[in-house]
Design an enzyme around this catalytic site. Structure first.
Site, mmCIF file in Angstrom:
data_model
loop_
_atom_site.group_PDB
_atom_site.id
_atom_site.type_symbol
_atom_site.label_atom_id
_atom_site.label_comp_id
_atom_site.label_asym_id
_atom_site.label_seq_id
_atom_site.Cartn_x
_atom_site.Cartn_y
_atom_site.Cartn_z
ATOM 1 N N SER A 110 1.832 -41.280 16.017
ATOM 2 C CA SER A 110 2.795 -40.052 16.998
ATOM 3 C C SER A 110 4.002 -40.044 16.819
ATOM 4 C CB SER A 110 2.346 -40.613 18.358
ATOM 5 O OG SER A 110 2.643 -39.763 19.443
ATOM 6 N N ASP A 226 -7.490 -34.597 20.360
ATOM 7 C CA ASP A 226 -5.971 -35.193 20.947
ATOM 8 C C ASP A 226 -5.546 -34.019 21.654
ATOM 9 O OD1 ASP A 226 -3.652 -36.111 21.022
ATOM 10 O OD2 ASP A 226 -3.329 -36.898 18.959
ATOM 11 N N HIS A 256 -6.022 -39.252 21.517
ATOM 12 C CA HIS A 256 -4.706 -39.572 20.548
ATOM 13 C C HIS A 256 -4.606 -40.801 19.778
ATOM 14 C CE1 HIS A 256 -0.512 -38.753 19.677
ATOM 15 N NE2 HIS A 256 -0.027 -39.889 20.442
#
Length: 279
Positions: A110, A226, A256
């Site tokens: 991320s 996601d 995610h």
């Protein structure tokens, strides 16, 4: 195989205390992994990842970013992506000195994926393999142009200003993971501050131009469902990089945090298999 975790620290830029962990297998290491976590979380959420890598003979180094977890600095406060990449570079240097001759793998999830991407294009000689999980390399797609301009301005003037709320139920389909995240005292549960928004926009807006500098083997992991970092950014990334050895592994239906989904073991097996083929 047993993997032992130890906590250490170093002084980052501005003399901020950066805490990091090292997971060491009890056999001669095959390679070294340096890991960057995502926004608001901390390195120990990746203990199971490091344990799996350790079982494959890999040493893992993972820091709590400045303003995150156990590290010093104002909570989730940053003005520029270079603050994160400088700390990450220090950790890569530590790992390199402690395991000279071992191949270096940089891994980011991320926001950490955005950090590792930015680091990779700046220091292409400092690593051998790159793995990105749901990388934040297209933050400009997540907000309107007006919000993007505001974030870039406010990120300098008032970097701590909360600007974007996140849906934490979108991290995983596993309710136990979501509950643990919501009750973890080391996790930041507030909105995304303007400074981090600015830092990630720096990464996303320059990604197409800078991605050709990534020439090392690259594996990108992304869940197709996601909602926090849509998969389209990863699809564009793999089209832009300069590497001849690049793979985007799409996981249908996953959210995610692919390392924390019910299918986590398969995801980790995929990562280990990909790495093993290249070590």
């Amino acid at each position: 195989m047993t993997t032992t975790r130890t906590e250490r620290n170093f002084a980052g830029i501005g003399d901020v205390r950066i805490v990091y962990d090292v997971w060491t297998p009890d056999t001669a290491p095959q390679a070294v992994v340096v890991l960057a976590h995502g926004l608001g979380e901390h390195a120990r959420r990746y203990d199971h990842v490091a344990q799996r890598l350790g079982a494959a003979g890999l040493v893992t180094y993972a820091l709590d970013h400045r303003g995150h977890g156990r590290s010093g600095g104002k909570r989730v406060l940053v003005r520029d992506i270079s603050e994160y990449t400088a700390d990450f570079d220090t950790l890569v240097g530590i790992a390199t000195r402690e395991y000279p001759g071992c191949k270096r793998i940089v891994l980011g999830h991320s926001m950490g994926g955005g950090i590792v991407f930015a680091y990779g294009v700046e220091r292409p000689d400092n690593y051998d393999l790159m793995v990105l999980s749901a990388p934040a390399v297209a933050a400009q797609d997540l907000v309107s142009p007006v919000v993007a301009v505001a974030a870039k301005l406010l990120g300098v003037v008032v970097p701590g200003l909360p600007v974007q709320e996140l849906d934490f139920t979108a991290i995983s389909r596993d309710p136990e993971v979501v509950q643990a995240y919501n009750t973890d005292p080391l996790v930041h549960h507030g909105r995304v501050p303007a400074g981090i928004g600015r830092a990630l926009l720096q990464v996303g807006e320059t990604m197409p131009r800078r991605a050709p500098a990534l020439t090392a083997p690259l594996l990108v992991l992304h869940g197709t469902d996601d909602r926090l970092i849509p998969i389209e950014g990863s699809r564009r990334l793999v089209e832009c990089v300069g590497s001849a050895d690049v793979q985007l592994k799409e996981y249908p239906g996953l959210y995610h945090e692919v390392f924390n989904e019910p299918e986590r073991n398969q995801v980790l097996d995929d990562v280990v298999a990909w790495l093993t083929e290249r070590l």
